[in-house]
Scaffold this motif. Structure first.
Motif, mmCIF file in Angstrom:
data_model
loop_
_atom_site.group_PDB
_atom_site.id
_atom_site.type_symbol
_atom_site.label_atom_id
_atom_site.label_comp_id
_atom_site.label_asym_id
_atom_site.label_seq_id
_atom_site.Cartn_x
_atom_site.Cartn_y
_atom_site.Cartn_z
ATOM 1 N N VAL A 145 4.649 13.544 -0.653
ATOM 2 C CA VAL A 145 5.607 12.581 0.165
ATOM 3 C C VAL A 145 5.096 12.478 1.381
ATOM 4 O O VAL A 145 5.549 13.094 2.506
ATOM 5 N N PRO A 146 4.468 11.311 1.670
ATOM 6 C CA PRO A 146 3.859 11.107 2.976
ATOM 7 C C PRO A 146 5.098 10.735 3.820
ATOM 8 O O PRO A 146 6.099 9.718 3.377
ATOM 9 N N TRP A 147 5.378 10.846 5.125
ATOM 10 C CA TRP A 147 6.056 10.624 6.182
ATOM 11 C C TRP A 147 6.131 8.900 6.439
ATOM 12 O O TRP A 147 7.155 8.324 6.739
ATOM 13 N N LEU A 148 4.881 8.384 6.306
ATOM 14 C CA LEU A 148 4.445 7.039 6.776
ATOM 15 C C LEU A 148 3.792 6.435 5.587
ATOM 16 O O LEU A 148 2.665 7.058 5.199
ATOM 17 N N ARG A 149 3.983 5.312 4.897
ATOM 18 C CA ARG A 149 3.266 4.541 4.149
ATOM 19 C C ARG A 149 3.369 3.098 4.607
ATOM 20 O O ARG A 149 4.374 2.344 4.536
ATOM 21 N N SER A 150 2.166 2.486 4.613
ATOM 22 C CA SER A 150 2.249 0.882 5.053
ATOM 23 C C SER A 150 1.056 0.206 4.515
ATOM 24 O O SER A 150 0.053 0.948 4.045
ATOM 25 N N GLN A 151 1.435 -1.054 4.245
ATOM 26 C CA GLN A 151 0.255 -1.983 3.676
ATOM 27 C C GLN A 151 0.510 -3.340 4.315
ATOM 28 O O GLN A 151 1.523 -3.991 4.247
ATOM 29 N N THR A 152 -0.813 -3.900 4.483
ATOM 30 C CA THR A 152 -0.919 -5.218 5.038
ATOM 31 C C THR A 152 -1.621 -5.981 4.318
ATOM 32 O O THR A 152 -3.152 -5.493 4.202
ATOM 33 N N THR A 153 -1.577 -7.404 3.609
ATOM 34 C CA THR A 153 -2.516 -8.270 3.036
ATOM 35 C C THR A 153 -2.392 -9.553 3.741
ATOM 36 O O THR A 153 -1.174 -10.005 3.629
ATOM 37 N N LEU A 154 -3.602 -10.156 3.850
ATOM 38 C CA LEU A 154 -3.673 -11.579 4.071
ATOM 39 C C LEU A 154 -4.516 -12.097 3.243
ATOM 40 O O LEU A 154 -5.555 -11.704 2.637
ATOM 41 N N ASP A 155 -4.092 -13.302 2.818
ATOM 42 C CA ASP A 155 -4.487 -14.159 1.788
ATOM 43 C C ASP A 155 -4.910 -15.627 2.147
ATOM 44 O O ASP A 155 -4.031 -16.187 2.767
ATOM 45 N N TRP A 156 -6.061 -15.864 2.485
ATOM 46 C CA TRP A 156 -6.639 -17.118 3.061
ATOM 47 C C TRP A 156 -7.070 -18.132 1.915
ATOM 48 O O TRP A 156 -7.974 -17.640 1.145
ATOM 49 N N SER A 157 -6.621 -19.082 1.845
ATOM 50 C CA SER A 157 -7.032 -20.290 0.784
ATOM 51 C C SER A 157 -8.050 -21.147 1.589
ATOM 52 O O SER A 157 -7.655 -21.820 2.469
ATOM 53 N N ILE A 158 -9.146 -21.134 1.111
ATOM 54 C CA ILE A 158 -10.294 -21.868 1.889
ATOM 55 C C ILE A 158 -9.959 -23.340 1.683
ATOM 56 O O ILE A 158 -10.017 -23.930 0.652
ATOM 57 N N ASN A 167 -8.900 -12.513 0.153
ATOM 58 C CA ASN A 167 -7.904 -11.830 0.736
ATOM 59 C C ASN A 167 -8.499 -10.341 1.214
ATOM 60 O O ASN A 167 -9.410 -9.860 0.834
ATOM 61 N N GLY A 168 -7.684 -9.916 2.081
ATOM 62 C CA GLY A 168 -7.832 -8.438 2.453
ATOM 63 C C GLY A 168 -6.612 -7.669 2.762
ATOM 64 O O GLY A 168 -5.687 -8.129 3.199
ATOM 65 N N THR A 169 -6.761 -6.295 2.409
ATOM 66 C CA THR A 169 -5.650 -5.498 2.538
ATOM 67 C C THR A 169 -6.104 -3.986 3.202
ATOM 68 O O THR A 169 -7.112 -3.558 3.084
ATOM 69 N N PHE A 192 -9.326 0.247 2.926
ATOM 70 C CA PHE A 192 -9.453 -1.202 3.136
ATOM 71 C C PHE A 192 -10.056 -1.994 1.670
ATOM 72 O O PHE A 192 -11.094 -1.455 1.158
ATOM 73 N N ASP A 193 -9.508 -3.103 1.464
ATOM 74 C CA ASP A 193 -9.780 -3.926 0.205
ATOM 75 C C ASP A 193 -10.080 -5.230 0.351
ATOM 76 O O ASP A 193 -9.460 -5.901 1.445
ATOM 77 N N LEU A 194 -10.981 -5.773 -0.102
ATOM 78 C CA LEU A 194 -11.483 -7.037 -0.164
ATOM 79 C C LEU A 194 -11.665 -7.751 -1.391
ATOM 80 O O LEU A 194 -11.835 -7.191 -2.261
ATOM 81 N N GLY A 195 -10.985 -8.811 -1.694
ATOM 82 C CA GLY A 195 -10.975 -9.748 -2.675
ATOM 83 C C GLY A 195 -11.109 -11.049 -2.497
ATOM 84 O O GLY A 195 -11.216 -11.587 -1.449
ATOM 85 N N SER A 196 -11.167 -11.826 -3.855
ATOM 86 C CA SER A 196 -11.117 -13.128 -3.952
ATOM 87 C C SER A 196 -10.398 -13.497 -5.004
ATOM 88 O O SER A 196 -10.520 -12.842 -6.374
ATOM 89 N N ARG A 197 -9.885 -14.937 -5.196
ATOM 90 C CA ARG A 197 -9.403 -15.595 -6.410
ATOM 91 C C ARG A 197 -9.572 -16.689 -6.509
ATOM 92 O O ARG A 197 -9.774 -17.562 -5.605
#
Length: 205
Positions: A145-158, A167-169, A192-197
């Motif tokens: 059980v971590p005391w902190l968990r965070s996630q941020t994702t940005l998704d850019w439509s070209i 997108n990147g997370t 760190f994750d990178l992806g596309s759709r």
């Protein structure tokens, strides 16, 4: 991380519409959580639990608010009680004591611009086990059980390529313990994750 198995639940909720862009809620949940099909002792030997499902309880206060037509933010405070289960020094899997999780959750979802979308969340947790009958366990944080968990994702439509976005997370997990006496821990880490759709229409419009 705490997960409820939806075998049975009684829920009390309240919604206050003081403002059209704000939603407030209070939830009181009581649920049955199934026992694990298999666990292991600290030496890695398999143990098959035979106990009945346990009752877990949760109280949560939350608020959601539209900051603008584009952005929704939420905040919640919660407290969870559940029976504590562990392999005792005699190598017997037992249920004794209580583990409590108290925490805060924050999230933001929406559009930063017409082509840029944001998904962000952060959870702060203070978790402790007590009443175990084992002096080296009481007052410690439970396993994994971590005391902190965070996630941020940005998704850019070209803009100049219809239907394509990238997108990147960034995910962060703080230190968490690997032994019940908290003598061994897993360091904090970032991912760190990178992806596309590509979105396309199939069939007649």
């Amino acid at each position: 991380e705490v997960t409820f198995v939806p075998a049975f639940a009684s829920l009390l909720g309240q919604q206050l519409d003081a403002e059209p862009k704000r939603y407030e809620s209070m939830n009181i949940v009581e649920a049955l959580e199934m026992q694990p099909l298999r666990t292991v002792d600290e030496a890695g030997n398999a143990i098959l639990p035979t106990m009945d499902p346990k009752v877990t309880r949760q109280v949560e206060l939350g608020i959601k608010r539209d900051i603008s037509k584009r952005l929704l933010v939420t905040a919640a405070a919660f407290h969870i009680w559940k029976p504590y289960e562990f392999v005792d020094p005699n190598n017997v899997f037992i249920q004794r004591g209580t583990v409590k999780h108290s925490g805060l959750e924050f999230s933001a979802t929406g559009r930063v611009t017409d082509s840029l979308r944001l998904f962000a969340s952060t959870t702060l947790i203070h978790a402790r086990q007590s009443g175990t009958g084992v002096a080296t366990f009481d007052g410690n944080a439970p396993l994994n059980v971590p005391w902190l968990r965070s996630q941020t994702t940005l998704d850019w439509s070209i803009p100049w390529v219809h239907g394509v976005s990238i997108n990147g997370t960034w995910a962060h997990v703080s230190e968490k313990y690997a032994l019940r006496d908290n003598s061994l821990s897993v360091p904090a880490y970032n991912r760190f994750d990178l992806g596309s759709r590509y979105a396309m229409r199939v069939g007649p419009s």
